[in-house]
Design an enzyme around this catalytic site. Structure first.
Site, PDB file in Angstrom:
ATOM      1  N   PHE A 165     -41.835  75.569  -3.957  1.00 46.90           N
ATOM      2  CA  PHE A 165     -41.848  74.890  -2.669  1.00 46.90           C
ATOM      3  C   PHE A 165     -41.104  75.703  -1.629  1.00 46.90           C
ATOM      4  O   PHE A 165     -40.305  76.592  -1.947  1.00 46.90           O
ATOM      5  CB  PHE A 165     -41.238  73.482  -2.784  1.00 46.90           C
ATOM      6  CG  PHE A 165     -39.762  73.462  -3.081  1.00 46.90           C
ATOM      7  CD1 PHE A 165     -38.828  73.397  -2.058  1.00 46.90           C
ATOM      8  CD2 PHE A 165     -39.301  73.506  -4.391  1.00 46.90           C
ATOM      9  CE1 PHE A 165     -37.463  73.374  -2.330  1.00 46.90           C
ATOM     10  CE2 PHE A 165     -37.947  73.476  -4.677  1.00 46.90           C
ATOM     11  CZ  PHE A 165     -37.028  73.416  -3.644  1.00 46.90           C
ATOM     12  N   CYS A 166     -41.386  75.409  -0.367  1.00 47.85           N
ATOM     13  CA  CYS A 166     -40.721  76.040   0.767  1.00 47.85           C
ATOM     14  C   CYS A 166     -40.802  75.069   1.943  1.00 47.85           C
ATOM     15  O   CYS A 166     -41.098  73.892   1.754  1.00 47.85           O
ATOM     16  CB  CYS A 166     -41.361  77.389   1.094  1.00 47.85           C
ATOM     17  SG  CYS A 166     -43.124  77.282   1.463  1.00 47.85           S
ATOM     18  N   THR A 167     -40.552  75.534   3.140  1.00 49.36           N
ATOM     19  CA  THR A 167     -40.502  74.626   4.286  1.00 49.36           C
ATOM     20  C   THR A 167     -41.850  73.970   4.570  1.00 49.36           C
ATOM     21  O   THR A 167     -41.964  72.747   4.653  1.00 49.36           O
ATOM     22  CB  THR A 167     -40.021  75.375   5.544  1.00 49.36           C
ATOM     23  OG1 THR A 167     -38.793  76.039   5.255  1.00 49.36           O
ATOM     24  CG2 THR A 167     -39.815  74.407   6.711  1.00 49.36           C
TER      25      THR A 167
END
Length: 296
Positions: free
Chosen positions: A185-187
């Site tokens: 996951f990331c922003t």
């Protein structure tokens, strides 16, 4: 919550062949200036990435203009709101990659890694395993300073300083993640999309990307299984799980993230310094007075 005078903040990206970026750049700049939008748009041969803010009508006009290009007709956008314009200028940049990984053979346009929707991920985390009974491991693909603002509970954080370090680090830890379902996951989804494809390419057999990233998770699931806020690359600095601006700021001098507690330090002077860039022993009485007054 949006009010009549709220600025609409949009984040979007799409991996798609985009070989006329130089020709399109003046058009993007002209329409954004015409609509009084501010933010940053990256145009790359592998696609587009944008963070923009403006009033509702102007944002909708821009998206209608952009989606008229069949390459971006299905562009998905994540929205949040602010009472002031979070950007100071409008930039349209030409780049080699949407997010620098230095692995040109990774082409999300040709096929994505499996994605897990926010609500499905929450259910997996609630029950402690995926639908096949495998333990779920959250893998943060962001830079260390972003992770420090907030991340999922019990997440793997390898303290990377830039995304181009990710391929080497993830290869080193492959054995540790065997027999687990890994969710990257990331922003907003860009980094974890490339990360998941790379992990598949080097032999990970159960890896997913979080569809829409943290921002989409906040939108659909709030803060369940998440500690803290989410760093964003604009003057709001961080959003809470309700997608509202927080009191966290970024130091003007060293660009470190400064929490509300750190802003109480005599070494924090808005627009000048913070505890990350001014050693404690050289903090001056003048600094202490300035900060004390500002925090009353």
């Amino acid at each position: 919550m949006q009010s009549s005078n709220s600025y609409v903040n949009i984040a979007a990206y799409k991996f798609v062949t985009f070989d006329d970026t130089a020709e399109k750049r003046p058009e993007f700049l002209a329409i954004c200036k015409q609509l009084q939008l501010k933010g940053t748009i990256l145009l790359t041969p592998e696609g587009i990435n944008l963070f923009l803010a403006g009033l509702r009508e102007q944002i909708d006009q821009f998206l209608a203009w952009l989606r008229a290009d069949e390459r971006f007709a299905d562009l998905e956008v994540k929205e949040s709101y602010s009472e002031k314009q979070p950007f100071t200028r409008m930039l349209v940049k030409l780049k080699a990659e949407i997010i620098t990984m230095k692995h040109p053979l990774i082409k999300p346009e040709l096929g994505r890694a499996p994605a897990v929707e926010a609500k499905t991920l929450k259910r997996w985390l609630d029950q402690g395993h995926d639908d096949n009974g495998k333990p779920v491991v959250m893998l943060d693909t962001r830079n260390a300073f972003e992770v420090d603002v907030g991340t999922f509970e019990n997440t793997i954080d390898w303290r990377i300083e830039k995304f181009s370090e990710f391929p080497a680090v993830v290869a080193e830890h492959k054995d540790e993640l065997a027999d687990k379902t890994v969710v990257t996951f990331c922003t907003g989804g860009i980094r974890c999309e490339k990360a998941a494809i790379h992990m598949q390419n080097i032999g990970y057999d159960s890896v997913y990307q979080l569809e829409g990233g943290i921002l989409k998770y906040f939108e659909e699931c709030g803060g369940a299984h998440y500690d803290g806020d989410c760093f964003v690359f604009d003057y709001r600095t961080a959003l809470n799980p309700q997608l509202q601006e927080t009191a966290t700021v970024q130091c003007y001098a060293c660009r470190a993230v400064v929490t509300p507690r750190e802003q109480l330090s005599p070494r924090y002077v808005a627009g000048k310094s913070c505890p990350h860039c001014v050693p404690e022993e050289i903090a001056t009485p003048a600094q202490a007075t300035t900060v004390h007054t500002a925090t009353l």
